[in-house]
Design a protein around this motif. Structure first.
Motif, PDB file in Angstrom:
ATOM      1  N   SER A   1      -3.220 -12.138   8.481  1.00  0.00           N
ATOM      2  CA  SER A   1      -3.697 -10.753   8.400  1.00  0.00           C
ATOM      3  C   SER A   1      -4.533 -10.454   9.642  1.00  0.00           C
ATOM      4  O   SER A   1      -4.708 -11.320  10.500  1.00  0.00           O
ATOM      5  CB  SER A   1      -4.523 -10.540   7.126  1.00  0.00           C
ATOM      6  OG  SER A   1      -5.638 -11.411   7.086  1.00  0.00           O
TER       7      SER A   1
ATOM      8  N   SER B   1       4.507  -5.201  10.863  1.00  0.00           N
ATOM      9  CA  SER B   1       3.098  -4.921  11.159  1.00  0.00           C
ATOM     10  C   SER B   1       2.822  -5.201  12.626  1.00  0.00           C
ATOM     11  O   SER B   1       2.444  -6.309  12.993  1.00  0.00           O
ATOM     12  CB  SER B   1       2.182  -5.782  10.276  1.00  0.00           C
ATOM     13  OG  SER B   1       2.365  -5.492   8.918  1.00  0.00           O
TER      14      SER B   1
ATOM     15  N   ALA C   1       0.497   4.085   5.828  1.00  0.00           N
ATOM     16  CA  ALA C   1       0.311   2.726   5.317  1.00  0.00           C
ATOM     17  C   ALA C   1       1.072   1.785   6.249  1.00  0.00           C
ATOM     18  O   ALA C   1       2.028   1.124   5.857  1.00  0.00           O
ATOM     19  CB  ALA C   1       0.804   2.613   3.881  1.00  0.00           C
TER      20      ALA C   1
ATOM     21  N   ALA D   1       0.834  -1.210   0.000  1.00  0.00           N
ATOM     22  CA  ALA D   1       0.000   0.000   0.000  1.00  0.00           C
ATOM     23  C   ALA D   1       0.866   1.257   0.000  1.00  0.00           C
ATOM     24  O   ALA D   1       0.611   2.211  -0.740  1.00  0.00           O
ATOM     25  CB  ALA D   1      -0.938  -0.001   1.206  1.00  0.00           C
TER      26      ALA D   1
ATOM     27  N   THR E   1      -6.141   0.368  -2.306  1.00  0.00           N
ATOM     28  CA  THR E   1      -6.297   1.472  -1.355  1.00  0.00           C
ATOM     29  C   THR E   1      -5.064   2.369  -1.333  1.00  0.00           C
ATOM     30  O   THR E   1      -5.182   3.582  -1.145  1.00  0.00           O
ATOM     31  CB  THR E   1      -6.584   0.940   0.065  1.00  0.00           C
ATOM     32  OG1 THR E   1      -5.533   0.046   0.468  1.00  0.00           O
ATOM     33  CG2 THR E   1      -7.921   0.217   0.118  1.00  0.00           C
ATOM     34  N   GLY E   2      -3.886   1.790  -1.537  1.00  0.00           N
ATOM     35  CA  GLY E   2      -2.678   2.610  -1.629  1.00  0.00           C
ATOM     36  C   GLY E   2      -2.726   3.548  -2.822  1.00  0.00           C
ATOM     37  O   GLY E   2      -2.377   4.727  -2.712  1.00  0.00           O
TER      38      GLY E   2
ATOM     39  N   CYS F   1      -4.750  -4.007  -0.741  1.00  0.00           N
ATOM     40  CA  CYS F   1      -3.657  -3.132  -0.297  1.00  0.00           C
ATOM     41  C   CYS F   1      -3.189  -2.237  -1.444  1.00  0.00           C
ATOM     42  O   CYS F   1      -2.989  -1.028  -1.265  1.00  0.00           O
ATOM     43  CB  CYS F   1      -2.501  -3.968   0.248  1.00  0.00           C
ATOM     44  SG  CYS F   1      -2.815  -4.678   1.879  1.00  0.00           S
TER      45      CYS F   1
ATOM     46  N   GLY G   1      -4.236   0.483   3.019  1.00  0.00           N
ATOM     47  CA  GLY G   1      -3.692  -0.842   3.272  1.00  0.00           C
ATOM     48  C   GLY G   1      -4.357  -1.577   4.408  1.00  0.00           C
ATOM     49  O   GLY G   1      -5.513  -1.345   4.767  1.00  0.00           O
ATOM     50  N   GLU G   2      -3.602  -2.477   5.023  1.00  0.00           N
ATOM     51  CA  GLU G   2      -4.160  -3.360   6.034  1.00  0.00           C
ATOM     52  C   GLU G   2      -4.460  -2.657   7.346  1.00  0.00           C
ATOM     53  O   GLU G   2      -5.137  -3.217   8.210  1.00  0.00           O
ATOM     54  CB  GLU G   2      -3.203  -4.532   6.279  1.00  0.00           C
ATOM     55  CG  GLU G   2      -3.865  -5.712   6.957  1.00  0.00           C
ATOM     56  CD  GLU G   2      -2.909  -6.854   7.254  1.00  0.00           C
ATOM     57  OE1 GLU G   2      -3.195  -7.620   8.187  1.00  0.00           O
ATOM     58  OE2 GLU G   2      -1.888  -6.980   6.562  1.00  0.00           O
TER      59      GLU G   2
ATOM     60  N   GLY H   1       0.280  -0.943   8.025  1.00  0.00           N
ATOM     61  CA  GLY H   1       0.037  -2.368   8.183  1.00  0.00           C
ATOM     62  C   GLY H   1      -0.919  -2.679   9.307  1.00  0.00           C
ATOM     63  O   GLY H   1      -1.432  -1.803   9.997  1.00  0.00           O
TER      64      GLY H   1
END
Length: 391
Positions: A327, A170, A159, A12, A373-374, A370, A353-354, A161
């Motif tokens: 995730s 993350s 972004a 992302a 949205t990035g 990801c 992203g996440e 994570g």
């Protein structure tokens, strides 16, 4: 030229940095770890599943409650766009029998190398070991190898994570820098489940279980899963893990291509001198792994096996720890963001992203969202208050 900052160098963040650079911004990409794309590279170790080639309506349903929020982003950059993007970075792709799309080399490293070369040509400046520690007014604060740093970018894209695989970057620590009301609690997604096995299962550890249907709540899966020393894991299980996490019991259909009547008819055949193992193998083609699961969760076996063959209840002790999940669910709520993914209470700061509050099963959905949205956040940031023209 406007100064843009992207925090987090996963898919992302890399995509947001690319969009900002293409729009003419000077971009600093800050990454807390010593190198970029660590979770992306880890995903590629077992074959980089970039996306899934299927009808868009079916694809969108994989995102569950977040499908409405993600719809415009995935519509703008969905499975076809992801494939074109990867091909433009020199990757030959192939589509498997289930629709999953992979680079022919299966690995993530060649794609990432080419992507970083492109970003370098665009002038993106990557800052490894820069850990974001919050804001001081309009200044963005970092801990770096050269001491504290303060930046005042015109726009920022977060972004950062999710909250699993902390060793890859993350760790979810970013959530403490945002308002608590804007964060949905983190939960594991696409995770294994703990099972306290009896000793007879040891010889099956590491074996895949194929040709079954998993059911939990309203979710169904025909994917395979793995019997591990810690319990159950694998793609087939991940597809129903959300319902299991929310409390729905797991059932296995050990003969999904036969209806109950057909199973009962086959089991009505004389057993003769066959052992129960050979009888189940010959009558229903149950392999040793399936038979082991049947014995583990239904011993002593009743006289009528048909209900158990079609709906074997699986006892487990809950999900594996959050940090082990592929995730996470939870994160920055969509109602804390505007349609461009900008934080409503911090103009000029966007998120992607996440770290956003969505989840999806494995199978290409995670990386696609990801990237989408990035790209969306990067373009919105590029055009913020007319600072640049979005392509």
């Amino acid at each position: 030229m406007k100064n843009a900052l992207v925090i987090g160098a996963g898919p992302a963040g890399l995509m947001a940095a690319e969009e900002l650079a293409l729009a003419g911004h000077g971009v600093i990409l800050a990454e807390a770890k010593p190198s970029v794309g660590r979770k992306f590279l880890m995903a590629g170790k077992s074959g980089l599943n970039l996306t899934k080639s299927e009808d868009f309506k079916v694809f969108l349903k994989a995102y569950g409650n977040a499908s409405a929020a993600l719809h415009p982003m995935l519509d703008a950059f969905g499975p076809d766009s992801v494939q074109e993007w990867a091909q433009n970075l020199g990757q030959e792709l192939f589509t498997g029998s289930t629709g999953r799309v992979f680079p022919k080399v299966m690995k993530a490293s060649p794609l990432l190398r080419n992507w970083l070369k492109k970003l370098d040509k665009l002038g993106v400046e990557i800052k490894p070991r820069w850990r974001w520690i919050g804001w001081d007014g309009n200044e963005v604060l970092f801990e770096t190898p050269n001491g504290p740093q303060r930046l005042t970018p015109d726009v920022t894209v977060l972004a950062c994570g999710g909250a699993s695989w902390a060793r890859l970057g993350s760790d979810g620590v970013w959530s403490k820098h945002l308002k608590k009301k804007d964060i949905s609690p983190f939960k594991p997604a696409n995770m294994g489940f703990l099972v306290e096995w009896s000793d007879h299962m040891k010889r099956h550890f590491g074996n895949p279980v194929k040709g079954v249907e998993l059911r939990a709540g309203n979710l169904r899966s025909r994917g395979e899963f793995i019997i591990s020393d810690k319990g159950l894991e694998g793609g087939g299980l991940y597809e129903v893990s959300q319902a299991m996490r929310e409390g729905s019991p797991l059932f296995l259909d050990l003969a999904p291509d036969l209806n109950e009547g057909q199973v009962r008819a086959r089991l009505s055949r004389p057993k003769g001198k066959l052992s129960i193992s050979n009888y189940l193998r010959k009558s229903l083609k149950l392999d040793p792994a399936k038979q082991a699961l049947l014995m583990e969760f239904a011993h002593p076996l009743p006289e009528d096996l048909t209900p158990l063959i079609k709906a074997l209840p699986v006892r487990h002790q809950g999900a594996r720890p959050l940090d082990e999940a592929i995730s996470t669910a939870g994160g920055l709520r969509f109602d804390a963001l505007d349609e461009g993914l900008m934080l409503r209470d911090r103009p000029g700061t966007f998120a992607a992203g996440e770290m956003l509050d969505w989840e999806a099963p494995t199978g290409g959905y995670l990386i696609t969202a990801c990237l989408a949205t990035g790209r969306w956040a990067g373009r919105a940031a590029a055009s913020y208050q007319g600072s640049a023209t979005v392509r």
